[in-house]
Design a protein around this motif. Structure first.
Motif, PDB file in Angstrom:
ATOM      1  N   HIS A   1      -7.356  -5.359   3.563  1.00 24.92           N
ATOM      2  CA  HIS A   1      -8.381  -4.323   3.617  1.00 24.92           C
ATOM      3  C   HIS A   1      -7.797  -2.926   3.797  1.00 24.92           C
ATOM      4  O   HIS A   1      -8.515  -1.932   3.634  1.00 24.92           O
TER       5      HIS A   1
ATOM      6  N   PRO B   1      -8.034  -7.460  -4.960  1.00 20.32           N
ATOM      7  CA  PRO B   1      -8.512  -6.297  -4.220  1.00 20.32           C
ATOM      8  C   PRO B   1      -9.614  -6.685  -3.239  1.00 20.32           C
ATOM      9  O   PRO B   1     -10.421  -7.571  -3.522  1.00 20.32           O
ATOM     10  N   GLU B   2      -9.620  -6.040  -2.080  1.00 21.28           N
ATOM     11  CA  GLU B   2     -10.538  -6.451  -1.020  1.00 21.28           C
ATOM     12  C   GLU B   2     -12.005  -6.336  -1.414  1.00 21.28           C
ATOM     13  O   GLU B   2     -12.817  -7.123  -0.954  1.00 21.28           O
ATOM     14  N   HIS B   3     -12.354  -5.414  -2.289  1.00 16.91           N
ATOM     15  CA  HIS B   3     -13.764  -5.279  -2.683  1.00 16.91           C
ATOM     16  C   HIS B   3     -14.215  -6.406  -3.617  1.00 16.91           C
ATOM     17  O   HIS B   3     -15.403  -6.550  -3.871  1.00 16.91           O
ATOM     18  N   ARG B   4     -13.287  -7.246  -4.078  1.00 19.03           N
ATOM     19  CA  ARG B   4     -13.638  -8.375  -4.942  1.00 19.03           C
ATOM     20  C   ARG B   4     -13.288  -9.709  -4.287  1.00 19.03           C
ATOM     21  O   ARG B   4     -13.195 -10.730  -4.955  1.00 19.03           O
ATOM     22  N   TRP B   5     -13.119  -9.695  -2.950  1.00 20.17           N
ATOM     23  CA  TRP B   5     -12.735 -10.885  -2.200  1.00 20.17           C
ATOM     24  C   TRP B   5     -13.678 -12.053  -2.455  1.00 20.17           C
ATOM     25  O   TRP B   5     -13.239 -13.160  -2.749  1.00 20.17           O
TER      26      TRP B   5
ATOM     27  N   ARG C   1      -8.111   0.863  -3.093  1.00 19.03           N
ATOM     28  CA  ARG C   1      -8.773   0.134  -4.176  1.00 19.03           C
ATOM     29  C   ARG C   1      -8.036   0.415  -5.490  1.00 19.03           C
ATOM     30  O   ARG C   1      -7.870   1.551  -5.868  1.00 19.03           O
TER      31      ARG C   1
END
Length: 158
Positions: A53, A1-5, A57
């Motif tokens: 992105h 997931p982009e928030h955990r890149w 989420r």
């Protein structure tokens, strides 16, 4: 997931050597609004960790969500993409060409490339490999490509 890149990138960097191009190990695609990095598996296949992105989420807390792309080397890219469209209902994703055409959606793509085309970010030529894939597609069906051979089975629903 982009928030955990960043966390996923650190985890991968500590596990395997990352592939680079001109000293760069992280790549951003404006066209796909995604960050990527690349590495090889023990057999020398090029793998990509990608954070899209544009995807929502996910509810779970894992570092990896799903297989986002599968690269397939074929002798005729436009013919293969048309076959995927007619049998499985897959559409071209973004711009395509005679040597590179993604088919599917931002949630899952087949990256259809011309045999011999280099895989980014290397000069390693794309070669047909034997693989069997089951994927959620708009229509159910099976496509068998002689290159490899590659068998793609599309199923509808979860």
């Amino acid at each position: 997931p982009e928030h955990r890149w960043g966390e996923a990138r650190s985890w991968l960097r500590s596990s395997v050597p990352l592939l680079t191009q001109d000293g760069q190990e992280t790549f951003f695609s404006e066209d796909w609004d995604a960050h990527s990095l690349y590495f090889t598996d023990p057999c020398g296949n090029i793998l990509e960790l990608i954070a899209r992105h544009t995807l929502p989420r996910p509810q779970h807390a894992g570092l990896l969500v799903n297989v986002s792309e599968v690269g397939v080397a074929v002798p005729d890219v436009p013919d293969t993409v048309e076959h995927l469209r007619s049998v499985l209902g897959l559409r071209l994703y973004g711009e395509g060409s005679a040597s590179f055409s993604p088919a599917g959606t931002h949630a899952g793509l087949f990256i259809v490339v011309q045999e011999g085309r280099p895989w980014f970010p290397t000069d390693q030529a794309a070669v047909p490999l034997t693989v069997s894939i089951v994927a959620q597609t708009p229509r159910s069906g099976t496509v068998t490509l002689p290159a490899g051979p590659v068998q793609i089975t599309g199923v509808t629903g979860p």
